[in-house]
Design a protein around this motif. Structure first.
Motif, mmCIF file in Angstrom:
data_model
loop_
_atom_site.group_PDB
_atom_site.id
_atom_site.type_symbol
_atom_site.label_atom_id
_atom_site.label_comp_id
_atom_site.label_asym_id
_atom_site.label_seq_id
_atom_site.Cartn_x
_atom_site.Cartn_y
_atom_site.Cartn_z
ATOM 1 N N ALA A 55 10.662 7.382 -4.072
ATOM 2 C CA ALA A 55 10.695 6.715 -2.765
ATOM 3 C C ALA A 55 9.250 6.538 -2.291
ATOM 4 O O ALA A 55 8.561 7.517 -2.006
ATOM 5 C CB ALA A 55 11.490 7.527 -1.761
ATOM 6 N N VAL A 56 8.812 5.309 -2.243
ATOM 7 C CA VAL A 56 7.418 5.026 -1.902
ATOM 8 C C VAL A 56 7.374 4.172 -0.626
ATOM 9 O O VAL A 56 7.916 3.060 -0.599
ATOM 10 C CB VAL A 56 6.714 4.287 -3.072
ATOM 11 C CG1 VAL A 56 5.315 3.837 -2.672
ATOM 12 C CG2 VAL A 56 6.657 5.189 -4.303
ATOM 13 N N ALA A 57 6.773 4.725 0.418
ATOM 14 C CA ALA A 57 6.602 3.956 1.656
ATOM 15 C C ALA A 57 5.456 2.992 1.427
ATOM 16 O O ALA A 57 4.376 3.407 1.001
ATOM 17 C CB ALA A 57 6.272 4.889 2.808
ATOM 18 N N ALA A 58 5.699 1.710 1.673
ATOM 19 C CA ALA A 58 4.623 0.741 1.415
ATOM 20 C C ALA A 58 4.671 -0.431 2.377
ATOM 21 O O ALA A 58 5.532 -1.294 2.271
ATOM 22 C CB ALA A 58 4.699 0.222 -0.020
ATOM 23 N N PRO A 59 3.738 -0.465 3.305
ATOM 24 C CA PRO A 59 3.544 -1.681 4.082
ATOM 25 C C PRO A 59 2.720 -2.650 3.240
ATOM 26 O O PRO A 59 2.258 -2.285 2.154
ATOM 27 C CB PRO A 59 2.740 -1.199 5.277
ATOM 28 C CG PRO A 59 1.954 -0.038 4.758
ATOM 29 C CD PRO A 59 2.770 0.579 3.650
ATOM 30 N N SER A 60 2.554 -3.863 3.712
ATOM 31 C CA SER A 60 1.666 -4.788 3.011
ATOM 32 C C SER A 60 0.257 -4.187 2.997
ATOM 33 O O SER A 60 -0.151 -3.529 3.954
ATOM 34 C CB SER A 60 1.682 -6.144 3.695
ATOM 35 O OG SER A 60 1.562 -6.001 5.095
ATOM 36 N N VAL A 84 -1.772 6.177 5.557
ATOM 37 C CA VAL A 84 -1.436 4.744 5.505
ATOM 38 C C VAL A 84 -1.669 4.098 6.873
ATOM 39 O O VAL A 84 -2.289 3.031 6.977
ATOM 40 C CB VAL A 84 0.043 4.530 5.070
ATOM 41 C CG1 VAL A 84 0.472 3.083 5.288
ATOM 42 C CG2 VAL A 84 0.242 4.926 3.621
ATOM 43 N N PHE A 85 -1.197 4.756 7.930
ATOM 44 C CA PHE A 85 -1.380 4.202 9.278
ATOM 45 C C PHE A 85 -2.870 4.094 9.614
ATOM 46 O O PHE A 85 -3.323 3.096 10.175
ATOM 47 C CB PHE A 85 -0.676 5.091 10.317
ATOM 48 C CG PHE A 85 0.825 4.933 10.318
ATOM 49 C CD1 PHE A 85 1.424 3.925 11.052
ATOM 50 C CD2 PHE A 85 1.642 5.771 9.566
ATOM 51 C CE1 PHE A 85 2.805 3.760 11.065
ATOM 52 C CE2 PHE A 85 3.024 5.623 9.564
ATOM 53 C CZ PHE A 85 3.606 4.610 10.313
ATOM 54 N N LEU A 120 0.869 -1.173 0.000
ATOM 55 C CA LEU A 120 0.000 0.000 0.000
ATOM 56 C C LEU A 120 0.907 1.225 0.000
ATOM 57 O O LEU A 120 1.515 1.557 1.017
ATOM 58 C CB LEU A 120 -0.894 -0.006 1.244
ATOM 59 C CG LEU A 120 -1.759 1.234 1.436
ATOM 60 C CD1 LEU A 120 -2.692 1.437 0.257
ATOM 61 C CD2 LEU A 120 -2.554 1.131 2.724
ATOM 62 N N GLY A 121 1.027 1.865 -1.174
ATOM 63 C CA GLY A 121 2.050 2.894 -1.357
ATOM 64 C C GLY A 121 1.587 4.307 -1.065
ATOM 65 O O GLY A 121 0.440 4.687 -1.322
ATOM 66 N N ALA A 122 2.523 5.086 -0.501
ATOM 67 C CA ALA A 122 2.351 6.532 -0.308
ATOM 68 C C ALA A 122 3.708 7.179 -0.566
ATOM 69 O O ALA A 122 4.745 6.545 -0.344
ATOM 70 C CB ALA A 122 1.913 6.829 1.126
ATOM 71 N N ASP A 123 3.707 8.411 -1.023
ATOM 72 C CA ASP A 123 4.961 9.149 -1.197
ATOM 73 C C ASP A 123 5.691 9.210 0.159
ATOM 74 O O ASP A 123 5.139 9.718 1.137
ATOM 75 C CB ASP A 123 4.634 10.568 -1.710
ATOM 76 C CG ASP A 123 5.857 11.471 -1.760
ATOM 77 O OD1 ASP A 123 6.984 10.977 -1.553
ATOM 78 O OD2 ASP A 123 5.662 12.677 -2.027
#
Ligand code: TXA
Ligand code: MG
Length: 345
Positions: A143-148, A51-52, A38-41
């Motif tokens: 750069a993409v922050a992505a947890p599952s 995202v959180f 699940l991506g966010a800048d």
């Protein structure tokens, strides 16, 4: 489940559209070689906060930053302070396993928002091998922050459908890139003070040790400080109660139609079939790998758990894999899913 999410294909136009969404602070789910992310800048704190919120993820659990070039490694980390031997290990591992399912925990760059790293001085960085993900990352901000792309603590998604089922009304878009090849999350490795696996995953300990020598493993026990919050004992759980058995225990279970059975290999299932002596055994029995291959087993793990979870069973019995190759990562996930049963009470 509502489907307000924009469902995209992996065409260049659709990937570009998902990248625009990221650039504008939106959330785009995308395939990787391990699980859907699940991506966010990574530099947009509002997007990170969402995202959180969407995942119900505690703010103390840091996100993995996905990159698609080694230049971005320099923009997201500060490697100057690393001791030469750690730098050497990092370089060797990068040339052996990147792009691929290996995440490094490294000193973070000051410009990376504290929200991405949960206030830690380190950041988890991953260079995925999935071409769709890499195109998306390159076209967005690099750069993409992505947890599952799942709810916190629940089963990870290895199909776009899994993402839509749980997050379909909470995120902006999902790119359907088909099934994830590896099927378990990346290995999370810290190099300082010594090389240590914080989460077993897509690159096995044996593979790492072949390149840099001995690698330690976090036990994830309650006595140990939480170095990697993904190592919390209860995690990766289906809704249906799950039990984790060694092969002997699995072999001696009675067969019940309303219970699910997830075997490692066809051989173990067949031994058990003979015991159960029931010719009408149905879809509640699944085998992760007919031939007993841990890599194939990992690729089927979440798909089969999702299937069993949807079958209205009273519980799911799962069989321990050999602790070799990706067997270690699969056992880790099953053990944590089983622990959740007790954590829920
Ligand atoms: O395969 C994967 O890694 C997938 C795909 C989408 O790339 N991502 C993933 O992210 O599994 P997530 O957020 O579900 O798991 C991130 C793990 C967690 O266990 C987290 O605690 C750990 O990485 N982590 C992140 N930053 C860390 C840090 N600075 N130090 C220690 N552990 C960290
Ligand atoms: Mg996760």
């Amino acid at each position: 489940m509502s489907r307000s999410v924009i469902e995209l294909t992996n065409s260049p136009e659709d990937i570009a559209r998902a990248a625009e969404i990221l650039k504008n602070g939106g959330l785009s789910a995308f395939p990787t070689e391990t699980v859907y992310g699940l991506g966010a800048d990574a530099f947009n704190t509002q997007a990170l906060a969402r995202v959180f919120e969407v995942k119900g993820r505690p703010r103390f659990d840091p996100l993995i930053i996905h990159i698609a070039s080694l230049e971005t490694l320099e923009k997201t980390t500060s490697l100057d302070g690393l001791e030469p031997r750690n730098k050497e290990s990092l370089e060797k591992l990068i040339s052996s396993f990147w792009p691929g399912p290996l995440t490094f925990v490294l000193p973070k760059h000051p410009s990376l928002p504290g929200l991405a790293t949960a206030g830690l001085s380190t950041a988890a960085i991953r260079f995925t091998s999935n071409p769709i993900a890499r195109e998306l990352i390159t076209l967005s901000t690099g750069a993409v922050a992505a947890p599952s792309a799942n709810l916190f603590g629940k089963l990870s998604p290895t199909r776009a459908e899994h993402v839509i089922e749980t997050l379909g009304n909470k995120i902006d878009c999902v790119i359907d890139g088909g099934p994830c090849k590896i099927g378990v999350e990346s290995t999370v490795l810290e190099l300082v003070p010594v090389p240590r696996i914080l989460r077993p995953g897509g690159i096995s300990r044996e593979q790492l040790e072949a390149v840099i020598g001995p690698v330690a493993e976090a036990t994830g026990s309650r006595d140990e400080p939480v170095h990697s919050p993904g190592m919390l004992p209860s995690h990766y759980a289906p809704k249906t109660p799950l039990f984790f058995h060694n092969p002997e225990e699995m072999d001696s279970l009675p067969y019940r139609r309303k219970e699910g059975y997830l075997f490692f290999s066809g051989k173990n299932r067949d031994i058990w079939y003979n015991r159960a002596n029931d010719k009408q055994i149905t879809g509640n029995i699944l085998v992760l790998s007919e031939t007993g291959n841990t890599t194939e087993a990992a690729s089927n793990l979440y798909l089969y758990l999702h299937e069993l979870d949807k079958s209205g069973l009273t519980c799911i019995h799962t069989e321990m894999l050999p602790e070799t190759g990706l067997g270690t990562a699969v056992n880790d996930r099953l053990r944590r899913a089983a622990t959740s049963l007790f954590a829920r009470k």
